[in-house]
Design an enzyme around this catalytic site. Structure first.
Site: not given
Length: 271
Positions: A135, A148
């Protein structure tokens, strides 16, 4: 000669987009997903070049069997894409132990199991590519998506180590630091912790900050990936997305300013 891809999370989102792009190039794809039903129609239209494989990446033995089976049936393995993952939504205090463990089992250990299964095959061949979908915010913790971010940060760090370890064998590894694409992560891919009312004001603030924009179509990222895998000497880290690049650059500038603001305190300690 057509390449062989092994893509996890291939049934939707980025995994589906990368699968379609590889097939369009004439390559062969082993598309792994927990639910392969969405891949059946796509497979039917590509003359056996897409092989759907039902797989839970948190099951290490099943992962090894799937990777070994792919090599046995297709003869080689050229590009591995670790894309499978989910989202655990909730404040740190709210998340249950079983939710945290299940989340990290998929988002971190699932990718590790795939790499452990694939690297021996790539090494014997004399090379290959591994792409890890992390990410753009892998190094930044953010309220309500802390686990996450933690999983992506862990995978980012593991991937950097892996890149150093396998480069002598001709294996190139890249962190794909993805921006926010419309992958369905916030719907079908989300586990939600039991909310505590004390955090409701923060949740409202976050909802207003994020708005309703779900991000661009994942297929817009596919050409970048196809160009990346064609490079003889790819980067170890690539931010995917123009807006994401700008945001990461701004975060880096803010972090550097914070370091400088507290440099005087940092330098009081030895080491």
């Amino acid at each position: 000669m057509s390449r062989v891809w092994f893509i996890t999370g291939a049934s939707r989102g980025l995994g589906r987009a990368f699968t379609e792009a590889a097939l369009a190039e004439g390559d062969r794809v082993v598309g792994a997903a927990r639910n392969v039903a969405p891949l059946e129609e796509l497979a039917a239209g590509h003359d056996g070049r897409l092989v759907p494989v039902a797989l839970d990446v948190s099951d290490r033995a099943a992962v090894r069997e799937a990777v070994d089976g792919a090599v046995a049936s297709l003869g080689r393995l050229d590009i591995v894409v670790n894309n499978a993952g989910g989202l655990l939504m909730g404040m740190i205090e709210e998340a249950a132990e079983e939710q945290i463990r299940a989340h990290l089992d998929v988002n971190v250990l699932g990718a590790v199991w795939v790499c452990q299964a694939a690297v021996p095959h790539l090494r014997r061949q004399g090379g290959g590519r591994i792409l890890q979908v992390t990410s753009m915010a892998a190094g930044v913790g953010f309220a309500s998506v802390g686990f996450y971010g933690a999983g992506k940060a862990a995978l980012d760090s593991i991937t950097q180590a892996l890149a150093m370890e396998v480069e002598p064998f001709g294996i190139k590894v890249t962190n794909l630091q993805m921006g926010g694409y419309d992958t369905g992560l916030f719907t079908t891919g989300t586990t939600v912790a039991e909310p505590l009312a004390i955090y409701d004001p923060l949740r409202e603030k976050l909802a207003a900050m994020w708005g309703e924009d779900t991000g661009p179509d994942p297929r817009t990222a596919a050409p970048v990936i196809m160009e990346l895998v064609a490079l003889p000497d790819p980067p170890r880290r690539l931010i995917v997305g123009a807006a994401s690049y700008d945001l990461v650059a701004e975060l880096d500038r803010a972090r550097a300013e914070e370091y400088r603001a507290w440099e005087h305190l940092s330098r009081k300690a030895a080491g």
